[in-house]
Structures are given as C-alpha cells and as structure tokens.
Motif scaffolding. Structure first.
Motif, PDB file in Angstrom:
ATOM      1  N   PHE A   1       6.631  12.201   5.041  1.00 29.98           N
ATOM      2  CA  PHE A   1       5.704  12.968   6.556  1.00 29.98           C
ATOM      3  C   PHE A   1       6.940  13.555   7.424  1.00 29.98           C
ATOM      4  O   PHE A   1       7.952  14.109   6.744  1.00 29.98           O
ATOM      5  CB  PHE A   1       6.033  11.658   7.526  1.00 29.98           C
ATOM      6  CG  PHE A   1       7.944  10.956   7.955  1.00 29.98           C
ATOM      7  CD1 PHE A   1       7.698  11.631   8.319  1.00 29.98           C
ATOM      8  CD2 PHE A   1       8.007   9.775   7.337  1.00 29.98           C
ATOM      9  CE1 PHE A   1       9.563  10.876   9.367  1.00 29.98           C
ATOM     10  CE2 PHE A   1       9.581  10.002   6.918  1.00 29.98           C
ATOM     11  CZ  PHE A   1       9.691   9.572   8.936  1.00 29.98           C
ATOM     12  N   SER A   2       6.778  14.313   8.468  1.00 30.51           N
ATOM     13  CA  SER A   2       7.255  14.861   9.236  1.00 30.51           C
ATOM     14  C   SER A   2       6.848  15.356  10.455  1.00 30.51           C
ATOM     15  O   SER A   2       6.014  14.176  11.183  1.00 30.51           O
ATOM     16  CB  SER A   2       7.361  16.869   8.981  1.00 30.51           C
ATOM     17  OG  SER A   2       5.995  17.098   9.195  1.00 30.51           O
TER      18      SER A   2
ATOM     19  N   LEU B   1       0.769  -1.309  -0.048  1.00 30.13           N
ATOM     20  CA  LEU B   1      -0.283   0.361  -0.318  1.00 30.13           C
ATOM     21  C   LEU B   1       0.850   1.346  -0.040  1.00 30.13           C
ATOM     22  O   LEU B   1       0.229   2.555  -0.397  1.00 30.13           O
ATOM     23  CB  LEU B   1      -0.894  -0.289   1.131  1.00 30.13           C
ATOM     24  CG  LEU B   1      -1.266   1.055   0.957  1.00 30.13           C
ATOM     25  CD1 LEU B   1      -3.114   1.359  -0.072  1.00 30.13           C
ATOM     26  CD2 LEU B   1      -1.865   1.089   3.049  1.00 30.13           C
ATOM     27  N   ARG B   2       1.458   1.093   0.383  1.00 30.48           N
ATOM     28  CA  ARG B   2       3.039   2.382   0.524  1.00 30.48           C
ATOM     29  C   ARG B   2       3.822   2.506  -0.506  1.00 30.48           C
ATOM     30  O   ARG B   2       3.113   3.702  -1.056  1.00 30.48           O
ATOM     31  CB  ARG B   2       3.678   2.176   1.641  1.00 30.48           C
ATOM     32  CG  ARG B   2       5.153   3.277   2.315  1.00 30.48           C
ATOM     33  CD  ARG B   2       4.350   4.195   2.743  1.00 30.48           C
ATOM     34  NE  ARG B   2       5.216   5.293   3.280  1.00 30.48           N
ATOM     35  CZ  ARG B   2       4.682   6.202   4.095  1.00 30.48           C
ATOM     36  NH1 ARG B   2       3.681   6.447   3.718  1.00 30.48           N
ATOM     37  NH2 ARG B   2       6.149   7.673   4.197  1.00 30.48           N
ATOM     38  N   GLU B   3       4.396   1.581  -1.488  1.00 29.65           N
ATOM     39  CA  GLU B   3       4.656   1.602  -2.504  1.00 29.65           C
ATOM     40  C   GLU B   3       3.601   2.237  -3.666  1.00 29.65           C
ATOM     41  O   GLU B   3       4.284   3.135  -4.230  1.00 29.65           O
ATOM     42  CB  GLU B   3       4.940   0.236  -3.186  1.00 29.65           C
ATOM     43  CG  GLU B   3       5.813   0.263  -4.130  1.00 29.65           C
ATOM     44  CD  GLU B   3       6.563  -1.096  -4.714  1.00 29.65           C
ATOM     45  OE1 GLU B   3       6.984  -1.216  -5.579  1.00 29.65           O
ATOM     46  OE2 GLU B   3       7.137  -1.594  -3.390  1.00 29.65           O
ATOM     47  N   GLN B   4       2.478   2.064  -3.437  1.00 29.48           N
ATOM     48  CA  GLN B   4       1.699   2.209  -4.330  1.00 29.48           C
ATOM     49  C   GLN B   4       1.370   4.021  -3.859  1.00 29.48           C
ATOM     50  O   GLN B   4       0.794   4.399  -5.278  1.00 29.48           O
ATOM     51  CB  GLN B   4       0.239   1.511  -4.050  1.00 29.48           C
ATOM     52  CG  GLN B   4      -0.983   2.246  -5.146  1.00 29.48           C
ATOM     53  CD  GLN B   4      -2.577   0.450  -4.477  1.00 29.48           C
ATOM     54  OE1 GLN B   4      -2.674  -0.009  -4.512  1.00 29.48           O
ATOM     55  NE2 GLN B   4      -3.081   1.911  -3.720  1.00 29.48           N
ATOM     56  N   GLU B   5       1.246   4.164  -2.503  1.00 28.41           N
ATOM     57  CA  GLU B   5       0.731   5.942  -2.672  1.00 28.41           C
ATOM     58  C   GLU B   5       1.840   6.246  -3.028  1.00 28.41           C
ATOM     59  O   GLU B   5       2.075   7.748  -3.603  1.00 28.41           O
ATOM     60  CB  GLU B   5       1.076   5.993  -1.023  1.00 28.41           C
ATOM     61  CG  GLU B   5      -0.719   4.854  -0.533  1.00 28.41           C
ATOM     62  CD  GLU B   5      -0.992   5.460   1.031  1.00 28.41           C
ATOM     63  OE1 GLU B   5       0.540   5.514   1.402  1.00 28.41           O
ATOM     64  OE2 GLU B   5      -1.992   5.033   1.202  1.00 28.41           O
TER      65      GLU B   5
ATOM     66  N   VAL C   1       8.955   5.810  14.639  1.00 26.38           N
ATOM     67  CA  VAL C   1       8.049   6.750  13.263  1.00 26.38           C
ATOM     68  C   VAL C   1       7.952   6.277  12.055  1.00 26.38           C
ATOM     69  O   VAL C   1       8.892   5.764  11.295  1.00 26.38           O
ATOM     70  CB  VAL C   1       8.916   7.682  13.031  1.00 26.38           C
ATOM     71  CG1 VAL C   1       8.643   8.837  12.265  1.00 26.38           C
ATOM     72  CG2 VAL C   1       9.203   8.325  14.652  1.00 26.38           C
ATOM     73  N   ASP C   2       6.617   5.923  11.919  1.00 24.87           N
ATOM     74  CA  ASP C   2       5.640   5.051  10.289  1.00 24.87           C
ATOM     75  C   ASP C   2       6.753   4.476  10.319  1.00 24.87           C
ATOM     76  O   ASP C   2       6.411   3.219  10.897  1.00 24.87           O
ATOM     77  CB  ASP C   2       5.610   6.589   9.301  1.00 24.87           C
ATOM     78  CG  ASP C   2       4.868   7.634  10.057  1.00 24.87           C
ATOM     79  OD1 ASP C   2       3.670   7.674  10.532  1.00 24.87           O
ATOM     80  OD2 ASP C   2       4.791   8.137   8.643  1.00 24.87           O
ATOM     81  N   ASP C   3       7.157   3.665   9.415  1.00 24.14           N
ATOM     82  CA  ASP C   3       8.047   2.750   8.931  1.00 24.14           C
ATOM     83  C   ASP C   3       9.346   2.526   9.861  1.00 24.14           C
ATOM     84  O   ASP C   3       9.874   1.831   8.729  1.00 24.14           O
ATOM     85  CB  ASP C   3       7.829   2.861   7.478  1.00 24.14           C
ATOM     86  CG  ASP C   3       6.821   2.366   6.213  1.00 24.14           C
ATOM     87  OD1 ASP C   3       5.777   1.826   6.875  1.00 24.14           O
ATOM     88  OD2 ASP C   3       6.398   2.950   5.126  1.00 24.14           O
TER      89      ASP C   3
END
Length: 734
Positions: free
Chosen positions: A681-682, A230-234, A703-705
C-alpha cells in the motif's frame, strides 16, 4: 479495630527487638538512611515541579499550534508566543506577592490542613476548570508524596469526596463508574509514583513477555480474524475462494477455521490472565496502604448507605475502585504507566483484552458478545476468588496508627514549603471567592476571614509575568482540626502505653507461670502478675500504669477491648525491627521514582524541542527546494521508534515488509510499503493534517492494518527530512 495479618511476638523476640533498637550503630545507620530519604524526597519534589512547568509549556505550545492551524495566526504572532514559552520560571528575589504574601500562606495552609474546603470546591468548579484545579491540589497542595502528614490529609480528602459521591449516588451500580470529581481525584491518587511502584513490581514481567512476542494475538472478533485470513491469502497470491470480501457476519462467525483460532487464542488469553490475576491476588499485603485504606472506607461507607447489600454487591463496588481506577488502566496502557520501557507495539489490543477479562471478574459480570462468551466460565471461577482478596485488602490498621509508624521512618520537618506560580495562587483565590457561599457556612470561618482581607482575586497574568513563588506554611507543629478531633489525645495515650510496656519487657528477665505469655495479656492477668512472689516489686507501678492506660483507651472508645489495645501495642513494639527495613524499601522506591520522573522529564523536553522546531520552521517559512534522499525502515524499526503502536499484519509479513518514506517539499510525505519488493500500500501524509490531529489530541492515525502514533510520525518527519532539509539549505547558502 482489626489487627490485620500481623505476626505474633513472644517475650524473648520483643526483648531482642527492643535491645537492638537501642544499639548506637543501628540508630546511626537509621539516621543516615533517613537523611538520604529526605534528600531524595526534596529532589523528587523539585523534579516534579519542573515537570509540571514543562507540561504547562507543552500544553501552551499545543494551543499555539492549534491557533495557527485553525485561526491563521500570523507567523510573527506565533513565533513571539513560542519565544515566551521558553522563559524559565525561576523564583525571583524579593516578595512578588507583596503585603498579601502572609495571607496567601495562611490560605494555602488552611486548604492543606482542612480537606473539607477542597472537597467542597471539587463539587463547585466547572468541568473545563477541573483539570487545572486537580493539578494544583495533587501537584502543589499535596504534592509531596513522601510526607506522611500530607499523605494522611490527602487520604482524608479522598474519604470526604467518597462521602459526597455517595450522597449524590441514587443507583448502587453506578457508584464510582462515571467521571466525577471523586473518581478523577481517585484516579489521580492511583497515578502517584508510590502507587505505580507496586504495579511495576507485579505486572512488569508478564507484560514485557507479552510485548516481546509479536506472534501472540488475543483478537477474538470473527470479522477481524476473517480479515487477517483474507489478507494473508492475498499476500500469498492464493486466489482461491475460501475467503471472500463479501462474506456475511454469519459466515464469518461459523467458519470452522475462525472457531479453531478463537478457541486457541482464548486458551492463551486465559493463561496470561491467570498469571497476572494470581500475581495480584497473592500481593494483597504489598498493595500500598493508601489504596487499601480507601478500600476499607468504600466498604464501610457503602454498607452504611446500603446496609442490605449482599457480599457480591459490595465486592463489585470495591472492584469499581481497585481494578477500574487502579490496576486495569495500568494493564491497558503499560507504556503510559512506565510498567515497561520498551514500546508496547502490537500488543496493546492484547493488554486491553486482559484488562477487560479481569475487570469483568471484578464486576462479577459475563460477556454478552458471542465471540467472548467462551470466557464466561473462566470469569466465574476468577470472581469467586475475589471475596477473600477484598477482605484481606480491607483488613488494615487505623489511618492514624499507620501514619505514626510512617513518621518514625522520616526526619522531622523544619517547615512546610509550597513552590508554585502566581497564576496558580490567584486561581485558587478565584475559585474560593467565586464559590464562597457554598463553602463557608460560618461567618467566623478562618478561611473566610482570610478571603475577606484579600478581597477580589487579581486577574490572570501574561505568561512572562507569571513568576514562581515559594509559600512558607509554617513548621510541622501546625495541627489540622481533623487531627485534634480524632488523633492527638488518643495517640498520645497509646504511645504512652507502648513506652510503659517496653519498660516492663526490658526489665523482666523472667516471668512467673501466670505471665509466660505477657505479650498477649488481659487486665486480669496483669493484676494477677503483681501478686506473684517472683515478680520484681519495682515494676508493680509500671503494671498499674499499663492497666490504667488500657482502661482509658477502652473508655474513650479508641479500642473495643483492653486485649485488642494490648495486642496492638505489642505489635507496634515488634514492628520496630521492621522500621529499618521499611526505610530501606522506601529508599529503593524513592530512587526508582526519581529515575522515572527524570525519564519523563527527558521525554517531555524532547517533545518540547520537537514543537519548537516546528515553530521555527514556520518562522523560516518556505518549502525546502533541495533534494532529500528517501528513507527506508523495517516494521521493527518503526515499532521501536513508537511510530507503529498497533499492527494487524501477520508475523511473517512484519519481518519482511519495508516502509519507504520520501518527500519533495517537506509538506507532503509519501510512504510506500513493500513486501518482498511487491507494493502493499502507499499513502500521502499532509503535515498540516497531522498537526491538526496533534492539536486536537488525536494520537492515532489508522492506515490499513496499522495504527500509527501522530506525534512520533511528526517527529520522524522532522528528524529525517525537515531538519536535514534546513541544514542542506544553510550549506548551499554558505
């Protein structure tokens, strides 16, 4: 007794070995190597003691920071406390223990020589006190890892602890699985440098290759793989509906792409496990003697308690030590064990999964999780190979015989010296005094007599008063009661057997037909030799003496038979050729150990300076008012700095993502991640929050990934912003 996998020596080989051993140049080189080994031993011990003190300083600083954050300690108090931490613990002139020094030396000598005291204490001391206790025992009382006598006594202590553990254990499957005094001591023994040296030898290449390839990912959890897709798609700007944030667990588990990825990753995981597992299996003979002897004692003690146990059950119990306490932790945290020097980075999860698969092989258990069940056939195959491995590990010579050979590789010690601090001495005194009713059952116990003379223990000293002290424990002729009961008489007889056998072998140029295989003779064969016409008459008394010694060893139950005793003596004579090689290996191991200890010391000093810098910033209080430039890092740079400890970003994203750090006041730090100039992201980091995590020993910041290391993040802020800000302020003032 078992002879283990020992070579078979013929007459000419033993003669050649004994003649070489008698050569002056050979003995001269052996003596030089022993002297070098002794020098390294002393330097290692000194460096380890300094590292222990630095570690204490770090812990005190952590506590100081925690107090500052949680209790609002004043700046004056925290700075005063931090200044006391940098006082070096030098041994003062004179006797700081006064009239009690001799009594304390007797106390530590008895603790060292009689392991049952410490074993009893271990099951009396409270959990909060145990960390300090085990550090004193392993780092001070038995801190000299290169002394065969102390190694033997430490192993006897561990054996006693195993007995205590088994006595308390009611369920077979729980043995050595929980965190108990015994398992804590076993884990501490497995972390000693000589134990880790073997792990580096067999794990380094495979773990280094894994860490060097960021494209390898063993993650099999469907929700994690789905999140990656999903992340790669975005990130690719693909707005199709193939992957949805609202997908159910069932959808993720049955998604064809995820199933294919799982199968591919499982195949690669199996290949890595196979390489590491096979390296372990074929290295059984190289595993340190102490680990193997403990395996033997675990098997013997478990069979005595549960005589009807199956082979698989005993193997599972053995795996609960060799893998759970020794090998698996090193695979899981290879950077902590110094298996590799570089950052483990994103492969930490991969290492955890490798260790998990191997541990299940050892336990003989299958995965219950659906996404891991494809590995169960692989686990079954691996488990089947462990029986022979465990049998080989347990096939070791008696402890006393091994340590006699170790002693031959060392110089004779003039005396035994313990370097410690007053508070550590008083702490052990306090433990014994508090629990003396449990420890001492005989009013005439020698240690109880020492305690009565010492009286109540002194109170804990302030840090600046906690001086270093050297305790002289006497010369090496002090003998433990364990040695008196189990070793001294039989060993002297066995040594005499080897002396007489060497005389016989060296003086015989030829043997009659009945004695062609004299190195594996029986008593009837030896008797027959004397009647041979060609046998030298002057050697008949030697043969008779050998026969008498063999009969004595069997009657005293030292050996099951004369044949085994004779073969053991021949084996030891043959191993004389290995003494020099053994010393060479010890020199190599000790040199590497010293390098690792010095490297650890450097890291701890850097961390100590980091903490002191922070405390100095508190002393100078006030926000930085100068404008500091932003700082940009690549993903790899942050991995190399050990700021990023785990990354779930796709490999192509890692190569191009940039992290921009900025701050206006050195209290709040802004980090923005950009991929091809597009914000990903920040996040804002509050320095106080990071320090709180540090004080609570929370090492990871998620933090996220990404998973970030709290200490390294603070270090980065200090290095690139806080320290530079202070320097710019000073420049402006000047």
């Amino acid at each position: 007794m078992s002879l283990g996998n020992q070579p078979v020596w013929n007459l000419s080989e033993v003669q050649e070995i004994l003649r070489n051993d008698a050569k002056a140049e050979q003995q001269s080189q052996i003596q030089k190597d022993k002297e070098e080994l002794e020098r390294l031993r002393k330097e290692i011990l000194s460096e380890m003691q300094e590292n222990t003190q630095i570690d204490k300083n770090l812990k005190d600083l952590d506590e100081t920071i925690r107090l500052y954050i949680k209790q609002n300690m004043s700046v004056h108090e925290i700075v005063a406390r931090s200044q006391r931490l940098i006082v070096e613990h030098k041994v003062p002139d004179g006797n700081v223990l006064g009239a009690s020094k001799k009594l304390y030396e007797q106390m530590f000598l008895l603790l060292q020589l009689e392991p049952h005291y410490i074993a009893s204490l271990a099951y009396s001391i409270s959990i909060p006190e145990f960390v300090a206790f085990i550090q004193i025992v392993t780092g001070t009382i038995y801190g000299d890892q290169y002394d065969a006598r102390l190694e033997r006594l430490f192993l006897l202590l561990l054996d006693l602890l195993l007995a205590f553990e088994l006595e308390l254990c009611t369920e077979k499957h729980t043995f050595l699985r929980a965190n108990t005094p015994t398992t804590k001591f076993l884990s501490s023994y497995c972390r000693r440098e000589q134990s880790i040296y073997f792990l580096r030898e067999i794990l380094h290449d495979d773990v280094a290759a894994l860490a060097a390839d960021p494209s390898i990912d063993f993650e099999l959890r469907p929700e994690k793989i789905y999140a990656e897709l999903l992340r790669e798609q975005e990130l690719n700007g693909n707005h199709t509906s193939e992957y949805s944030k609202t997908a159910t667990q069932d959808v993720m588990e049955n998604h064809p792409t995820i199933k294919r990825i799982q199968a591919d990753r499982a195949t690669v995981l199996e290949s890595y496990v196979t390489k590491i597992f096979n390296n372990i299996l074929k290295s059984a003979q190289n595993i340190p003697f102490g680990i193997r002897w403990l395996m033997l004692r675990i098997r013997e003690r478990c069979l005595a308690k549960w005589p009807n146990s199956s082979a698989d059950e005993i193997n599972s119990l053995l795996g609960g030590f060799i893998f759970l306490r020794y090998i698996s932790p090193a695979i899981t945290a290879p950077d902590s064990y110094k298996i590799i020097d570089e950052s483990i980075g994103a492969c930490r999860r991969n290492c955890v999964l490798i260790a998990k698969v191997i541990q299940n092989m050892s336990n003989g258990t299958f995965f219950r999780e659906n996404y891991m069940q494809s590995l169960n056939n692989f686990i079954q195959t691996g488990s089947a190979q462990l029986s022979a491995f465990f049998a080989e590990l347990c096939d070791v010579e008696p402890l006393n015989e091994h340590m006699l050979l170790e002693i031959e590789c060392s110089l004779e010690r003039d005396e035994y010296l313990i370097s410690t601090t007053l508070n550590d001495v008083y702490q052990i005194h306090a433990y014994l005094y508090e629990h003396k009713k449990r420890i001492f059952h005989d009013p005439k116990d020698p240690l109880n007599g020492v305690l009565e003379k010492l009286g109540e223990p002194p109170t804990k000293l302030r840090r600046e008063e906690d001086l270093s002290v050297n305790l002289h424990l006497g010369k090496s002729d002090h003998v433990s009661s364990y040695e008196i009961k189990k070793a001294v008489f039989d060993d002297s007889v066995f040594v005499n057997l080897k002396t007489q056998l060497a005389n016989l072998v060296l003086q015989c140029n030829s043997f009659p037909s009945s004695a062609t295989n004299i190195t594996s003779s029986t008593i009837p064969t030896l008797i027959a030799i004397q009647s041979e016409a060609t046998f030298p008459r002057n050697l008949i008394p030697v043969v008779k003496e050998i026969i008498t010694i063999l009969q004595t060893l069997v009657s005293n139950k030292r050996f099951l038979s004369a044949e085994i005793a004779y073969a053991s003596a021949v084996r030891d004579l043959g191993r004389k050729s290995d003494i020099h090689n053994k010393i060479k290996r010890k020199l190599k191991s000790a040199t590497q150990a010293l390098n690792e200890i010095q490297s650890t010391r450097k890291e701890m000093l850097e961390k100590l300076e980091l903490q002191k810098t922070y405390l100095n910033n508190i002393q100078n209080q006030g926000k930085v008012t100068v404008k500091l430039p932003n700082k940009e890092f690549t993903h790899k740079e942050l991995e190399d700095k050990k700021v990023i400890t785990e990354s779930r970003l796709p490999a192509d994203v890692r190569k191009k993502v940039k992290f921009v750090f900025s701050t206006n006041d050195c209290c709040t730090f802004h980090v923005a991640a950009k991929y091809r100039s597009v914000p990903v992201f920040s996040i804002d980091f509050e320095l106080s929050e990071l320090l709180t995590k540090h004080a609570n020993q929370e090492n990871d910041f998620f933090v996220d990934d990404l998973t970030l290391n709290v200490d390294m993040l603070i270090n980065l802020f200090n290095t690139h912003f806080i320290a530079k800000g202070e320097q710019m302020k000073k420049t402006q003032k000047s």
